[in-house]
Design an enzyme around this catalytic site. Structure first.
Site, short mmCIF file in Angstrom:
data_model
loop_
_atom_site.label_atom_id
_atom_site.label_comp_id
_atom_site.label_asym_id
_atom_site.label_seq_id
_atom_site.Cartn_x
_atom_site.Cartn_y
_atom_site.Cartn_z
N GLU A 12 -43.86 23.59 20.17
CA GLU A 12 -43.15 22.36 20.52
C GLU A 12 -41.84 22.61 21.25
O GLU A 12 -41.41 21.79 22.05
CB GLU A 12 -42.88 21.54 19.25
CG GLU A 12 -44.16 20.97 18.64
CD GLU A 12 -43.88 20.12 17.41
OE1 GLU A 12 -42.84 19.44 17.38
OE2 GLU A 12 -44.71 20.15 16.49
N ASP B 210 -46.04 22.14 15.01
CA ASP B 210 -45.63 22.20 13.60
C ASP B 210 -46.74 21.71 12.66
O ASP B 210 -47.58 20.91 13.03
CB ASP B 210 -44.40 21.33 13.37
CG ASP B 210 -43.20 21.81 14.19
OD1 ASP B 210 -43.24 22.97 14.65
OD2 ASP B 210 -42.27 21.02 14.38
N ASP C 34 -47.09 19.45 10.41
CA ASP C 34 -46.88 18.18 9.73
C ASP C 34 -47.62 17.11 10.52
O ASP C 34 -48.32 17.41 11.49
CB ASP C 34 -45.38 17.86 9.58
CG ASP C 34 -44.66 17.80 10.92
OD1 ASP C 34 -45.33 17.82 11.97
OD2 ASP C 34 -43.43 17.71 10.92
N GLU D 158 -46.73 14.74 12.61
CA GLU D 158 -46.42 14.63 14.02
C GLU D 158 -46.93 15.85 14.79
O GLU D 158 -47.44 15.74 15.89
CB GLU D 158 -44.91 14.46 14.24
CG GLU D 158 -44.32 13.18 13.62
CD GLU D 158 -44.86 11.89 14.23
OE1 GLU D 158 -45.18 11.87 15.44
OE2 GLU D 158 -44.99 10.89 13.49
N TYR E 261 -34.33 26.38 13.15
CA TYR E 261 -34.46 25.03 13.66
C TYR E 261 -33.60 24.02 12.88
O TYR E 261 -33.53 24.06 11.67
CB TYR E 261 -35.93 24.62 13.61
CG TYR E 261 -36.20 23.46 14.49
CD1 TYR E 261 -35.90 23.53 15.84
CD2 TYR E 261 -36.70 22.28 13.98
CE1 TYR E 261 -36.11 22.45 16.65
CE2 TYR E 261 -36.93 21.20 14.79
CZ TYR E 261 -36.62 21.29 16.13
OH TYR E 261 -36.81 20.23 16.94
N ARG F 10 -33.72 20.58 12.88
CA ARG F 10 -34.25 19.30 12.41
C ARG F 10 -35.30 19.58 11.35
O ARG F 10 -36.47 19.83 11.65
CB ARG F 10 -34.84 18.51 13.58
CG ARG F 10 -33.77 18.02 14.55
CD ARG F 10 -34.33 17.10 15.59
NE ARG F 10 -34.88 17.82 16.72
CZ ARG F 10 -34.20 18.10 17.85
NH1 ARG F 10 -32.95 17.71 17.98
NH2 ARG F 10 -34.78 18.76 18.83
N HIS G 245 -40.66 23.16 8.60
CA HIS G 245 -39.76 24.24 9.00
C HIS G 245 -39.09 24.85 7.78
O HIS G 245 -39.32 24.42 6.66
CB HIS G 245 -38.69 23.70 9.94
CG HIS G 245 -39.24 23.01 11.14
ND1 HIS G 245 -39.61 23.67 12.28
CD2 HIS G 245 -39.51 21.70 11.36
CE1 HIS G 245 -40.08 22.82 13.17
NE2 HIS G 245 -40.03 21.61 12.64
#
Length: 781
Positions: free
Chosen positions: A9, A81, A83, A85, A283, A285, A328
């Site tokens: 991403e 990632d 998850d 999203e 990371y 976020r 993350h």
DNA sequence: CAGTGAGCGAGCTTCCGCTTGACTT
């Protein structure tokens, strides 16, 4: 051509991973989502809920590049990632790039280390369509809420407004806190403290076990203590431990950076982004408090080396926050052995905070010994208590001072840091030096600031790490909320002191309740909130997101179909939209009738107008056109009076013609002003705008012109962008859109400054503040 | 801290969540 294409991403991540994988792998980034619902239209079928996707304009290039690389590669590894999203990103990539199942692999890894990535490559899986569908449900539901609700507001309140699952609840929190403050009823009592001396003459401070509701009772108590003897009745000591806070997540980083460094939420994210891109931190976020094994090991050796073995306590934390997805790690330094880094001051300070928080989480508990001494009063049931604390082992406190800040109120016990108590033993009698009764007041709730609002949203499971900062900007851009200061109020309180055998009463005064940088609801925010709460209570419910998240989880587990969930919601929601938009009311939402104009009998109302809060004189159904006037700064829809509103209509006044154009006196947001030929002159506070004559206005305008011409103290032939200007607070340098303070010593000779001297000042001051911070977040209007 | 400012029946506007550049103010 490479045999393998890996897509992640973020480009910073791509760079790192490429190094681990060797020359048979090319690693590219998708820069987040590459496809979304069409931007302009509703794009959800109202029967089947089928979404209409498009590749947004700013992603066309990335997609083209990924596509051509994917066609050449033998195998494409989708490594977004792990998850909801992230899974959807992989699926959209799969669809848009036209990938073939046999040459596509889905992989995930939780740590950016060589072994974790090689391991991931060894264990590929399929795209999890259930998880993708959970994301589609989330996306479609948010679109439905946002694009159905916002137009209702355009019709009922004002154009361009917005509503949404996250932002509307954020505004509700702020409006309701303000109402709590308005409705707060202050209570008072009397707190009793005493100063004793032991037989060695050392001071012992203590507090009475109860408070008194009235001054009379407090005074009577002091009176009755005049002859009393005070004895040490009980001494207890017990060990107390303090545990370090867990490593940073986005939300806790934002809170601590606001509290300890004074950063705004947006500023924190911006600086953290720089640190991430330069490889300093992981990371930024994230909602996870997890640390990699690598970090645990590195921390251990740093702690052993710097502090000794006894400070080591390896801990792995687990996330407890609602709706966490944990794709993350926690936010931590990439290399724990780097205690300091190069960079600007903001970067260094934020890094330092992150380093300390991470290392602290791996250090042993702090161990304290808390002592409580109970002091009896002869012939009374009440006792005094003296508390002391000594640190036996500092543990994590050696590097990190944990601040436990209460989200709700400042509390009433101003506990100074507990200190050591002098030695006492049971039965010791103490000399009473003085006893003081102090009038205390219960504290009203405190307003949210950016960081505490984020904390509350996270607690409710509303919003995500990647959106906290933008949510805060959105509700301000829509003018639902504004950041501002509340001046403190002077408050008087009384003390009664018993010293020797004398009782003395005194009045004191203190300033309380001062608040800075707090989020305050605007009239628009209040009106919209009340309207939404009335008409769409489910959406505005604090548990709406948490409840719907449970259903998304069921979709992800494959238990239910995503369209079913959306349908269920839509069938309940859509009729409410219809109803609210078709309910015609005689008056606008939030409109208040203040009374009638005594002169004409015309009604005077206030409401949210096209350009914000406005007062209206007269109604549209009579022949005469109504007049409008913007509310002045500080005036609120809910509290403005008829008299105040009528005052607004006294302006604008025409003074006459001057140089072919009229001079008028108007009232604006910033107070009254003189307007002539498109230029404005503020009328100072003490001057009544109704009294100003034509001649005075001309003089004031002239004076302003002179000041204006004197404003440019110096320009430079070397560089047109460098200027020395004279402002309200004295001379200053303006350079490339930013202003720089001139040292006091140079004020006198501002006109003689050379270009080099100016440049030097600019350079010195731009080191301290990064001007880019400001720009980035004011960009969109 | 560094300077603002009208208007009140078009047009357009809007969501949340994932991620960074390119604006020339």
């Amino acid at each position: 051509m490479k045999e393998n294409l890996v897509i992640v991403e973020s480009p910073a991540k791509a760079k790192t991973i490429e190094k681990f994988l060797g020359d048979k792998y090319k690693v590219l980034s998708s820069y987040g989502h590459i496809r979304d619902l069409k931007k302009k239209s509703f794009s959800v079928d109202e029967k089947t809920f089928e979404p209409q996707y498009e590749v947004p304009a700013d992603k066309v290039k990335v997609v083209a590049q990924l596509k051509s690389q994917a066609e050449e590669a033998h195998t494409v590894w989708l490594a977004s990632d792990e998850d909801r999203e992230g899974e959807a990103i992989s699926w959209h990539l799969y669809e848009v790039l036209g990938l073939k199942p046999e040459k596509t692999r889905r992989i995930v890894f939780h740590e950016i280390t060589k072994s974790a990535i090689l391991d991931a490559i060894e264990h590929p899986r399929q795209i999890d369509l259930n998880l993708v569908n959970a994301q589609q449900a989330r996306r479609v539901l948010d679109r439905i809420v946002g694009f159905k609700l916002s137009p209702v507001l355009w019709r009922k309140v004002k154009p361009s407004l917005s509503a949404g699952r996250v932002q509307s609840v954020a505004v509700r929190l702020i409006v309701e806190r303000e109402r709590e403050i308005q409705n707060f009823r202050q209570e008072e009592n009397y707190r009793i403290t005493a100063v004793f001396r032991n037989d060695e003459g050392s001071e012992v401070k203590a507090e009475l076990s109860r408070r008194f509701p009235t001054e009379e009772e407090a005074k009577a108590f002091l009176e009755s203590c005049k002859e009393s003897r005070f004895t040490v009745q009980d001494i207890t000591t017990k060990p107390v431990k303090r545990t370090p806070p867990p490593p940073f997540t986005t939300s806790t980083l934002q809170q601590e950076a606001a509290h300890k460094l004074g950063f705004t939420v947006a500023q924190t994210m911006m600086v953290a982004q720089h640190l991430y891109e330069s490889g300093r931190i992981t990371y930024m976020r994230t909602d996870s408090v997890n640390l990699s094994k690598l970090c645990l090991a590195a921390s251990k050796s740093v702690i052993t080396e710097q502090m000794g073995k006894e400070y080591v306590k390896t801990r792995q934390y687990h996330t407890s926050s609602k709706g966490a997805q944990e794709a993350h790690e926690a936010i931590r330094p990439t290399y724990m052995d780097q205690q300091q880094i190069e960079g600007n001051q903001q970067e260094r300070r934020l890094y330092d905070l992150i380093w300390k928080r991470t290392i602290a989480s791996q250090i042993a508990d702090a161990e304290m010994e808390r002592t409580q001494v109970v002091i009896s009063i002869e012939g009374k049931e009440e006792t005094f208590q003296a508390d002391g604390e000594i640190i036996k082992f500092d543990g994590f406190l050696r590097v990190y001072n944990d601040t436990h800040n209460d989200n709700y109120s400042e509390g009433d016990n101003d506990n100074e840091n507990l200190s050591t108590l002098p030695v006492m033993k049971l039965g010791d009698s103490l000399d009473r030096e003085q006893i003081i009764a102090t009038q205390r007041f219960s504290q009203r709730p405190i307003r949210y600031n950016e960081a505490s609002l984020v904390r509350k949203l996270e607690e409710l499971g509303i919003g995500r790490p990647s959106t906290y900062a933008t949510t805060i900007t959105t509700i301000q851009q829509r003018e639902y909320v504004e950041k501002g200061d509340k001046p403190g109020q002077e408050r008087n309180y009384r003390t009664i002191t018993l010293a020797g055998n004398e009782i003395a009463e005194e009045s004191h005064s203190t300033v309380v309740g001062q608040e800075r940088g707090k989020l305050l609801p605007t009239d628009t925010g209040i009106v919209v909130n009340d309207f939404l709460k009335e008409n769409f209570p489910e959406i505005m419910d604090y548990n709406f997101t948490a409840d719907i998240e449970k259903k998304f989880d069921e979709i992800a587990e494959g238990k239910i179909a995503w369209e079913g969930i959306v349908k269920e919601f839509y069938e309940d929601f859509e009729p409410q939209v219809e109803k609210s938009i078709n309910t015609h009311t005689e008056h606008k939402v939030g409109e208040r009738l203040l009374g009638n104009d005594p002169a004409t009998g015309a009604p005077v109302t206030v409401k949210i107008g096209r350009f914000g809060p406005v007062a209206q004189l007269g109604s549209t159904d009579i022949k005469q056109k109504p007049r409008f006037a913007q509310l002045a700064a500080g005036q609120k829809l809910e509290t403005i009076t008829l008299a105040e509103a009528l005052e607004l209509f006294r302006l604008p006044r025409k003074l006459g013609m001057y140089e072919g154009e009229p001079i008028t006196i108007g009232a604006g947001k910033y107070g009254p002003y003189i307007a002539h030929k498109g230029s404005y002159v503020s009328i100072p506070k003490g001057t009544d705008p109704m009294e100003i004559t034509f001649e005075q206005a001309v003089i004031m305008m002239h004076r302003k012109h002179v000041e204006e011409s004197e404003r440019h103290l110096k320009t430079f032939s070397e560089d047109a962008e460098m200027e020395v200007l004279n402002g309200r607070y004295g001379p200053y340098i303006a350079y490339k859109g930013n202003n720089y303070r001139l040292p006091k010593a140079l004020h006198e000779k501002a006109k003689e400054l050379s270009y080099e001297e100016c440049m030097q000042i600019v350079n010195e001051q731009s080191d301290k503040t990064t001007n880019t911070t400001k720009r980035r977040y004011t960009r969109s209007k």
